[in-house]
Design a protein around this motif. Structure first.
Motif, mmCIF file in Angstrom:
data_model
loop_
_atom_site.group_PDB
_atom_site.id
_atom_site.type_symbol
_atom_site.label_atom_id
_atom_site.label_comp_id
_atom_site.label_asym_id
_atom_site.label_seq_id
_atom_site.Cartn_x
_atom_site.Cartn_y
_atom_site.Cartn_z
ATOM 1 N N TRP A 395 0.643 -1.399 -0.188
ATOM 2 C CA TRP A 395 0.057 -0.129 0.048
ATOM 3 C C TRP A 395 0.990 1.308 -0.017
ATOM 4 O O TRP A 395 0.612 2.265 -0.735
ATOM 5 N N LYS A 396 1.936 1.357 0.865
ATOM 6 C CA LYS A 396 2.962 2.625 0.786
ATOM 7 C C LYS A 396 3.820 2.579 -0.364
ATOM 8 O O LYS A 396 3.823 3.608 -0.963
ATOM 9 N N GLY A 397 3.836 1.441 -1.108
ATOM 10 C CA GLY A 397 4.775 1.394 -2.218
ATOM 11 C C GLY A 397 3.960 2.025 -3.349
ATOM 12 O O GLY A 397 4.144 2.788 -4.263
ATOM 13 N N LEU A 398 2.437 1.538 -3.407
ATOM 14 C CA LEU A 398 1.831 2.167 -4.448
ATOM 15 C C LEU A 398 1.648 3.768 -4.171
ATOM 16 O O LEU A 398 1.701 4.284 -5.407
ATOM 17 N N HIS A 399 1.297 4.127 -2.778
ATOM 18 C CA HIS A 399 1.269 5.505 -2.853
ATOM 19 C C HIS A 399 2.577 6.247 -3.143
ATOM 20 O O HIS A 399 2.447 7.551 -3.679
ATOM 21 N N PHE A 400 3.704 5.614 -2.965
ATOM 22 C CA PHE A 400 4.963 6.566 -3.407
ATOM 23 C C PHE A 400 4.964 6.383 -4.806
ATOM 24 O O PHE A 400 5.283 7.624 -5.174
ATOM 25 N N ILE A 401 4.917 5.606 -5.436
ATOM 26 C CA ILE A 401 4.815 5.889 -6.997
ATOM 27 C C ILE A 401 3.690 6.885 -7.456
ATOM 28 O O ILE A 401 3.893 7.527 -8.482
ATOM 29 N N LEU A 402 2.511 6.716 -6.837
ATOM 30 C CA LEU A 402 1.516 7.627 -7.254
ATOM 31 C C LEU A 402 1.954 9.114 -6.977
ATOM 32 O O LEU A 402 1.806 10.246 -7.800
ATOM 33 N N ALA A 403 2.973 9.364 -5.940
ATOM 34 C CA ALA A 403 3.274 10.640 -5.607
ATOM 35 C C ALA A 403 4.197 10.926 -6.458
ATOM 36 O O ALA A 403 4.529 11.964 -6.751
ATOM 37 N N ALA A 404 5.290 10.067 -6.851
ATOM 38 C CA ALA A 404 6.255 10.310 -7.937
ATOM 39 C C ALA A 404 5.408 10.781 -9.092
ATOM 40 O O ALA A 404 6.157 11.720 -9.885
ATOM 41 N N LEU A 405 4.801 10.329 -9.562
ATOM 42 C CA LEU A 405 3.860 10.377 -10.923
ATOM 43 C C LEU A 405 2.934 11.502 -10.813
ATOM 44 O O LEU A 405 2.522 12.414 -11.844
ATOM 45 N N GLY A 406 2.726 12.159 -9.477
ATOM 46 C CA GLY A 406 1.678 13.109 -9.336
ATOM 47 C C GLY A 406 0.181 12.816 -9.579
ATOM 48 O O GLY A 406 -0.534 13.734 -9.958
ATOM 49 N N ILE A 407 -0.202 11.568 -9.536
ATOM 50 C CA ILE A 407 -1.346 11.269 -9.722
ATOM 51 C C ILE A 407 -2.277 11.240 -8.311
ATOM 52 O O ILE A 407 -2.125 10.533 -7.400
ATOM 53 N N GLN A 408 -3.426 12.019 -8.522
ATOM 54 C CA GLN A 408 -4.372 12.039 -7.496
ATOM 55 C C GLN A 408 -5.532 11.022 -7.719
ATOM 56 O O GLN A 408 -6.100 11.571 -8.847
#
Length: 469
Positions: A395-408
């Protein structure tokens, strides 16, 4: 992180010159109207670049300028009956609103050209004193290209294209919009003209204003110094803008200027160059009126590698919507398995060590900012993440990549059954049949009729669904 360098023509590792903070400059917008999606491809990719650095633990100093004085801003402000400041302030606010909607981080410093005219005049004085510039009879000042033998290295002009002896004292049209293949002495200070109205400043050479290229050099020097880590912009700026920046900066104040050059390739729209005459010239508001969300636009803009042409289509917006829907469902499932309900903040994710199955997506971003690989790896990891024994890590790994891509991720409310009018059902079936038979004209016509009725057909691999808009 490794990134392709336009000057060196190779992928090389990025490290802060001072060993601490990575300082980079991005050419910002000319604030005379709303930015289009081609502009925003560059700004969104630069945002992913910054996020990748920061989430990897590198401090950044992001400087992005605003061009608030040039031919276009002067011309259009007068046509609008506004002062230059009022006119450009309004469009600056619009640019900021669009950036916020697309979830772009604000630059640490955002200087404007008008506020840095003294610094530009100082730089011109230095160039004249060192023999790199000269004043013309009308009070304009030009950079002498023949005084800088390294001119042309960034854009890789060969000797046949760049004859410095031949171009000596030949001047490009002193318009800010002169032909981009003109190898000629370029203007540093433009003498006042009647059409400038009240938009002029005093200088040692008379009343006038700086040329377009000079502002970036002056503001880089002011905020990043004579040598800094990276310079970025769209590929159209390589020549002459960035070539001219290098020449005037190195000749006035020395230093190495940018250690790395990062350029983003233009996009196509529906397979063609974006053009108002073709009806495929999109600004963010245009896409929102067609039913897109800013998150879908951003997802589409980062869908291809930055060094490849992205073909932006309305169908790609629909694909982005479907992809974001899948991400929402997968995130919910992981959050439920992990027993969490509030996503971590951007700051909490900086330096995350264990990214679980999403490490391959992170490697993609760190190898020449390959967003396409990162997105593919993220979805590949999602298919396996729910079966892992450590859902919190995933779950944290997913949010890390979403944050890097700037995907909300969109907030999805519990769906209610929609009453679909019979007319809408018939049109939707006809549109699907036309699409299956590859009658694109009819399919587009029926799509527009559905939109007029307030509905949108969302296509999938095995059919379609209808959404109220």
């Amino acid at each position: 992180m490794r990134l392709y360098d336009t000057l060196k023509r190779e992928v090389s590792e990025l490290k802060p010159l001072d060993g601490d903070t990575f300082g980079f400059y991005a050419c910002g917008p000319t604030v005379y109207g709303p930015a289009h999606i081609g502009n925003f491809r560059t700004f969104v990719v630069q945002d992913v670049f910054r996020r990748t650095l920061e989430l990897g633990g590198t401090k950044t100093k992001h400087v992005r300028n605003l061009t608030d004085v040039d031919d276009k801003t002067i011309r259009d402000s007068q046509a609008a009956g506004q002062t230059l400041k009022d006119f450009t302030t309004g469009w600056t606010e619009k640019f900021h609103a669009d950036c916020a909607a697309l979830n772009c981080l604000e630059p640490h410093i955002e200087p404007g050209a008008v506020d840095h005219i003294p610094q530009q005049i100082t730089m011109i004085e230095e160039l004249i004193e060192k023999g790199h510039a000269y004043a013309a009879e009308d009070g304009s000042v030009y950079f002498k290209i023949s005084s800088y033998p390294e001119y042309g290295k960034l854009s890789h002009l060969d000797e046949r294209e760049l004859d410095l002896g031949h171009t000596q004292n030949q001047r490009a049209n002193d318009s800010d919009e002169y032909e981009k293949d003109s190898v000629a002495d370029f203007v540093l200070w433009k003498a006042r003209r009647d059409e400038d109205g009240a938009n002029f400043w005093q200088s040692p050479w008379g009343e006038g204003r700086p040329g377009w290229h000079l502002e970036c050099s002056a503001m880089i020097r002011e905020y990043l110094g004579e040598s800094f880590d990276l310079h970025s912009g769209g590929e159209d700026l390589v020549f002459p803008h960035h070539e001219n920046e290098i020449a005037q900066s190195k000749c006035s104040c020395g230093g190495d200027f940018a250690a790395h050059w990062f350029h983003i390739t233009h996009l196509l729209v529906e397979g063609k160059k974006m053009s108002k005459s073709l009806g495929n010239f999109y600004r963010l508001d245009d896409l929102l009126e067609k039913g897109a969300t800013p998150a879908e636009v951003r997802f589409t803009l980062i869908g291809a590698h930055y060094r490849k042409q992205l073909n932006f289509t309305l169908d790609s917006i629909h694909a982005a919507r479907e992809a974001l829907g899948k991400l929402v469902k997968a995130e919910r499932a992981l959050a439920e398995a992990a027993g969490v309900d509030e996503a971590p903040s951007y700051e909490e994710l900086i330096g995350l060590e264990d990214k679980g199955l999403f490490d391959n997506a992170w490697l993609g971003l760190n190898e020449d900012l390959n967003t396409q690989r990162a997105i593919g790896a993220m979805f590949g990891a999602l298919r396996r993440a729910q079966n892992e024994p450590d859902p919190l890590v995933q779950w944290k790994g997913l949010h890390f990549i979403l944050a890097a891509l700037g995907i909300q991720l969109p907030v999805v409310e519990e769906e209610e059954a929609l009453e679909v009018p019979e007319e809408v059902k018939v049109l939707a079936e006809e549109r699907w049949a036309a699409k299956q038979s590859k009658d694109w004209a009819k399919s587009d016509e029926l799509r527009d009729r559905l939109r007029d009725l307030g509905w949108m057909a969302k296509d999938g691999s095995d059919g379609y669904s209808l959404e109220k808009i």
